[in-house]
Design a protein around this motif. Structure first.
Motif, PDB file in Angstrom:
ATOM      1  N   LEU A  21     -22.870  18.892 -14.496  1.00  0.00           N
ATOM      2  CA  LEU A  21     -23.585  18.250 -15.598  1.00  0.00           C
ATOM      3  C   LEU A  21     -23.587  19.152 -16.832  1.00  0.00           C
ATOM      4  CD1 LEU A  21     -26.708  16.789 -13.716  1.00  0.00           C
ATOM      5  CD2 LEU A  21     -24.541  15.648 -14.242  1.00  0.00           C
ATOM      6  N   LEU A  22     -23.652  20.451 -16.591  1.00  0.00           N
ATOM      7  CA  LEU A  22     -23.623  21.417 -17.679  1.00  0.00           C
ATOM      8  C   LEU A  22     -22.259  21.404 -18.378  1.00  0.00           C
ATOM      9  CD1 LEU A  22     -25.552  23.541 -18.889  1.00  0.00           C
ATOM     10  CD2 LEU A  22     -24.550  25.216 -17.321  1.00  0.00           C
ATOM     11  N   LYS A  23     -21.191  21.352 -17.590  1.00  0.00           N
ATOM     12  CA  LYS A  23     -19.833  21.324 -18.158  1.00  0.00           C
ATOM     13  C   LYS A  23     -19.599  20.088 -19.010  1.00  0.00           C
ATOM     14  CE  LYS A  23     -17.591  24.048 -14.513  1.00  0.00           C
ATOM     15  NZ  LYS A  23     -16.639  24.012 -13.360  1.00  0.00           N
ATOM     16  N   ASP A  24     -20.171  18.950 -18.611  1.00  0.00           N
ATOM     17  CA  ASP A  24     -20.006  17.698 -19.365  1.00  0.00           C
ATOM     18  C   ASP A  24     -21.041  17.546 -20.477  1.00  0.00           C
ATOM     19  OD1 ASP A  24     -17.794  16.861 -18.067  1.00  0.00           O
ATOM     20  OD2 ASP A  24     -18.684  15.088 -17.137  1.00  0.00           O
ATOM     21  N   GLU A  48     -28.325  20.968 -21.069  1.00  0.00           N
ATOM     22  CA  GLU A  48     -28.143  22.263 -21.713  1.00  0.00           C
ATOM     23  C   GLU A  48     -28.486  23.376 -20.717  1.00  0.00           C
ATOM     24  OE1 GLU A  48     -26.953  22.746 -24.717  1.00  0.00           O
ATOM     25  OE2 GLU A  48     -26.840  20.586 -25.183  1.00  0.00           O
ATOM     26  N   PRO A  49     -28.009  24.597 -20.967  1.00  0.00           N
ATOM     27  CA  PRO A  49     -28.340  25.706 -20.052  1.00  0.00           C
ATOM     28  C   PRO A  49     -29.844  25.884 -19.832  1.00  0.00           C
ATOM     29  CG  PRO A  49     -26.611  26.377 -21.578  1.00  0.00           C
ATOM     30  CD  PRO A  49     -27.076  25.024 -22.033  1.00  0.00           C
ATOM     31  N   CYS A  50     -30.643  25.571 -20.868  1.00  0.00           N
ATOM     32  CA  CYS A  50     -32.091  25.743 -20.727  1.00  0.00           C
ATOM     33  C   CYS A  50     -32.682  24.804 -19.679  1.00  0.00           C
ATOM     34  CB  CYS A  50     -32.788  25.535 -22.074  1.00  0.00           C
ATOM     35  SG  CYS A  50     -32.491  23.934 -22.846  1.00  0.00           S
ATOM     36  N   TYR A  51     -31.988  23.682 -19.383  1.00  0.00           N
ATOM     37  CA  TYR A  51     -32.478  22.753 -18.358  1.00  0.00           C
ATOM     38  C   TYR A  51     -32.390  23.397 -16.974  1.00  0.00           C
ATOM     39  CZ  TYR A  51     -33.338  18.318 -15.944  1.00  0.00           C
ATOM     40  OH  TYR A  51     -33.876  17.319 -15.161  1.00  0.00           O
ATOM     41  N   VAL A  52     -31.307  24.134 -16.733  1.00  0.00           N
ATOM     42  CA  VAL A  52     -31.141  24.837 -15.451  1.00  0.00           C
ATOM     43  C   VAL A  52     -32.241  25.893 -15.312  1.00  0.00           C
ATOM     44  CG1 VAL A  52     -29.569  26.160 -13.992  1.00  0.00           C
ATOM     45  CG2 VAL A  52     -28.651  24.462 -15.591  1.00  0.00           C
ATOM     46  N   GLU A  91     -36.718  19.171 -21.769  1.00  0.00           N
ATOM     47  CA  GLU A  91     -36.364  20.565 -21.513  1.00  0.00           C
ATOM     48  C   GLU A  91     -34.854  20.796 -21.468  1.00  0.00           C
ATOM     49  OE1 GLU A  91     -40.031  22.527 -19.152  1.00  0.00           O
ATOM     50  OE2 GLU A  91     -38.978  20.999 -17.999  1.00  0.00           O
ATOM     51  N   GLY A  92     -34.082  19.882 -22.097  1.00  0.00           N
ATOM     52  CA  GLY A  92     -32.646  20.137 -22.217  1.00  0.00           C
ATOM     53  C   GLY A  92     -31.734  19.045 -21.703  1.00  0.00           C
ATOM     54  N   VAL A  93     -32.164  17.773 -21.711  1.00  0.00           N
ATOM     55  CA  VAL A  93     -31.323  16.661 -21.263  1.00  0.00           C
ATOM     56  C   VAL A  93     -30.732  15.947 -22.479  1.00  0.00           C
ATOM     57  CG1 VAL A  93     -31.242  14.472 -20.007  1.00  0.00           C
ATOM     58  CG2 VAL A  93     -32.691  16.337 -19.174  1.00  0.00           C
ATOM     59  N   ASN A  94     -29.411  15.760 -22.461  1.00  0.00           N
ATOM     60  CA  ASN A  94     -28.726  15.051 -23.548  1.00  0.00           C
ATOM     61  C   ASN A  94     -28.454  13.593 -23.210  1.00  0.00           C
ATOM     62  OD1 ASN A  94     -28.531  17.411 -25.174  1.00  0.00           O
ATOM     63  ND2 ASN A  94     -26.771  18.084 -23.951  1.00  0.00           N
ATOM     64  N   GLU A  95     -28.173  13.320 -21.941  1.00  0.00           N
ATOM     65  CA  GLU A  95     -27.939  11.942 -21.499  1.00  0.00           C
ATOM     66  C   GLU A  95     -28.263  11.818 -20.011  1.00  0.00           C
ATOM     67  OE1 GLU A  95     -23.518  11.028 -20.712  1.00  0.00           O
ATOM     68  OE2 GLU A  95     -23.456  12.484 -22.364  1.00  0.00           O
ATOM     69  N   LEU A  96     -28.403  10.586 -19.565  1.00  0.00           N
ATOM     70  CA  LEU A  96     -28.741  10.334 -18.166  1.00  0.00           C
ATOM     71  C   LEU A  96     -27.610  10.786 -17.251  1.00  0.00           C
ATOM     72  CD1 LEU A  96     -30.709   8.986 -16.122  1.00  0.00           C
ATOM     73  CD2 LEU A  96     -29.441   6.869 -16.479  1.00  0.00           C
TER      74      LEU A  96
END
Length: 700
Positions: free
Chosen positions: A581-584, A588-592, A621-626
């Motif tokens: 999910l991070l690669k795509d 964002e890294p902050c979500y991890v 906390e760092g989500v761009n899409e579902l």
């Protein structure tokens, strides 16, 4: 306070009519069984003075048929005998608040003289009071010099006081400045402790200050005011929460700070110790009064509980509750606070409890049965008041789903019992009278109705309204209320207007999309939904704006599936499951970091069942899409969970809000209840086979 049999005699003497048992039960907030006992006691009293007895009329109810002379004789007797202490429960409340005060250094034997009763009666009452205290881990100690006093956690002493107030009286009477009280009754004992002037000041200030926010439940304002008065009374009497108090909660939130700060400012209270502030924050949070919808820490777990509860209720009642998205959202918000209250044994007041149990008995019983099936309630007791609040939510939803007719008149519901009760009433009148309910407001928002372009107001409280024609009715909408509405419409209909119904069924749009998508799975469902929705809106066919809810098979890409992964520890598991999910750039890294930090801070709550974890953080906390990804672990990894270690299947959920992922969540909920299916999935080595098994399970 007078005994119930005297109240029954008074009512039947003054209202020369037949009363049904259920009418009396609702009037006094008790069960039909207790009403029958009260009538039996009343007849014993009437017989003792040679008066006519209450008649039991088969199939109808009860009647006290006496002439004026006999009525006068009965009234003279009961007023002479109307001792404020003859009610055992009233006496116990007065005794408790005497012990709580302790300034008089009262002993058990002193109560005999105060109440004029035997030692055995006082001993029995003391036993009851000790029972109340025991539920909260509080003891009553006796010292000849110091008298009776309470010992134990100060936080739990305050909770005990709150619970006694909520369970022993109608708290709405506490802010009735015109209430006539006997000089030594339990209301006086409670108000002497709380300080009625403080209570009323806090109540009106909070209502005024937060009237423009989403804090519009008058009962919650009253409940809050009681909490604050209990705190003030104990704190300024040098009863403080100690650092080692087992009650202390180490958290604060924006919505609690605003309300607590306002309360403290009313009385210019400064320099409140941190532990005391934590207590106030917790009490506010337990009522879930928030300026905006904020997701609780364990929001994913709570959503899973709600999916199970709604599914169980749907099966029991053959009602498609899942079609009502508002029900789900309301229940999630309600449950976050409910679980806090249950865990800390906080009793909440519900003035409609008995009416709800009577009017919606089958829903009430089905909710009880469904809650018993939920693992979260395995070792938790849920009160009748809490079940009644849930019943209001489901009852409103059921009425809403039954409502298939077009609306006619534009109506505002004005309710002082909270939004859920207002919603229940709204759905009932919509179904029965074809009304378009355009708003639900509190009784203090009368002026706001000027701007709402309605025909009339249905109100549940006795409040003056000069903006529109209005009618006061019972929120449970009894037969007499239906007759009142019909008469009201007949009298005022020349002032009303009819309005066309808007099509607001998102399900229609979803069905169209599914029909198109069935033959072309390469289409983008979300984009297609938006385009067709815009076309229909252009032609004035309106739809509720509910986002598309994909299934796991719609979102889970091949590269998001990792099988038989080897990991060093649970932190490494979270990093690995999140990597695709991070690669795509789904996250964002902050979500991890947020997912790992959350487990470090609050424990392994992401482990949701035997061997299964659902890693997640909050959307902001760092989500761009579902998105969703997963790993199977070989060997399984310990997450330090007390019951469900080791973990062998881990999902990573990236949710953009509290709604779009619900179909995926429903699949996971079903999956964790199928141990054999989980075992089958974790044993699979081939990705295509894994997808086939998972997606077929989801489809079926």
């Amino acid at each position: 306070m007078r005994s119930r049999e005297i109240d029954v005699i008074n009512l039947l003497l003054n209202e020369k009519k037949i009363y049904a048992y259920n009418e009396l039960a609702v009037s006094y907030g008790i069960s039909d069984r207790l009403v029958r006992y009260a009538i039996e006691d009343a007849n014993v009293l009437l017989e003792s003075i040679g008066a006519s007895q209450i008649e039991k009329i088969r199939g109808k109810g009860v009647l006290l048929n006496v002439d004026e002379e006999e009525k006068k004789r009965i009234l003279e007797y009961i007023y002479l005998k109307d001792d404020p202490y003859q009610n055992k429960s009233d006496r116990e409340v007065i005794m408790f608040f005497n012990i709580l005060d302790n300034s008089n250094k009262i002993l058990a034997q002193d109560f005999q003289e105060l109440f004029g009763v035997s030692k055995s009666a006082i001993d029995q009452s003391m036993k009851s009071i000790r029972g109340w205290c025991k539920e909260f881990g509080i003891d009553i100690v006796s010292n000849n010099k110091e008298g009776l006093s309470l010992t134990g956690s100060e936080g739990y002493i305050r909770l005990l006081v709150n619970n006694i107030i909520n369970t022993q009286i109608d708290i709405q009477e506490l802010i009735n400045e015109d209430l006539e009280r006997l000089s030594n009754d339990k209301f006086t004992s409670i108000l002497n402790f709380l300080n009625q002037a403080d209570l009323i000041t806090i109540y009106h200030d909070l209502r005024k200050t937060f009237s423009e926010e989403s804090l519009n439940n008058e009962l919650y304002f009253l409940q809050l005011s009681i909490y604050f008065c209990v705190w003030k009374a104990r704190y300024f009497n040098q009863n403080s929460i100690r650092e080692d108090d087992r009650f202390i909660k180490k958290y604060r939130a924006e919505h609690t700070e605003l309300i607590v700060d306002r309360f403290l400012s009313i009385f210019n209270i400064n320099n409140v110790p941190g532990d005391e502030r934590n207590y106030l924050d917790f009490m506010v949070d337990s009522l879930n009064i928030q300026r905006k919808q904020t997701l609780p820490r364990e929001w994913v777990k709570i959503q899973m509980f709600m999916i199970e509860l709604i599914e169980s209720m749907s099966i029991k009642r053959s009602v498609a509750y899942e079609r009502d998205t508002n029900l789900f959202e309301n229940l999630v918000q309600h449950f976050a606070a409910l679980l806090k209250r249950i865990d800390e044994n906080i009793e909440i007041y519900n003035p409609l409890k008995n009416m709800v149990k009577q009017e919606y008995q089958s829903i009430y019983e089905d909710i009880q049965a469904s809650l018993d099936e939920l693992p979260v309630f395995k070792n938790r007791n849920i009160s009748e008041s809490e079940i009644a609040y849930l019943c209001i939510h489901f009852g409103a939803s059921e009425e809403k789903l039954k409502s298939m007719q077009s609306e006619k008149y534009r109506v505002i519901i004005m309710c002082g019992h909270g939004l859920a009760t207002g919603e229940l009433l709204a759905q009932r009148v919509k179904r029965i009278y074809q009304f378009d309910v355009i708003g639900i407001v509190g009784s203090y928002e009368a002026q706001a109705t000027r701007r709402m372009n309605a025909d009339f107001i249905l109100k549940t409280t006795n409040v003056e309204v000069d903006t529109l024609p209005s009618l006061q009715i019972n929120p449970m909408l009894h037969q007499v209320d239906k007759e009142k509405i019909e008469a009201f419409i007949a009298l005022n209909k020349q002032h009303f207007h009819s309005f066309p119904k808007k099509i607001e069924k998102h399900d229609v749009l979803e069905d169209i999309i599914e029909c198109i998508f069935k033959d072309n799975e390469r289409l983008n469902k979300t984009l297609l939904t938006e385009k067709i929705g815009n076309v229909l809106e252009k032609h004035e066919i309106h739809f509720k704006k509910k986002g598309y809810q994909p299934m796991i098979s719609d979102v889970l890409k091949d590269e998001y599936i990792q099988l038989n992964v080897k990991a060093k520890d649970w932190q490494d598991v979270i990093v690995q499951v999140a990597n695709p999910l991070l690669k795509d750039k789904v996250i964002e890294p902050c979500y991890v970091d947020a997912m790992i930090e959350s487990v470090n801070k609050f424990g392994p709550y992401i482990v949701i069942s035997e061997g299964v974890a659902l890693a997640h953080a909050r959307p902001e906390e760092g989500v761009n899409e579902l998105g969703i990804s997963l790993v199977t672990l070989d060997p399984p990894i310990a997450f330090n969970h007390e019951d469900h270690d080791p973990v062998k299947l881990v999902f990573c959920l990236a949710a953009i809000d509290d709604n779009a992922h619900l179909k995926m969540m429903a699949t996971i909920v079903k999956l964790i209840n199928e141990e054999k299916k989980i075992e089958e999935l974790v044993s699979i080595k081939d990705k295509e086979e894994f997808k086939k098994v998972l997606f077929e399970f989801e489809k079926n």
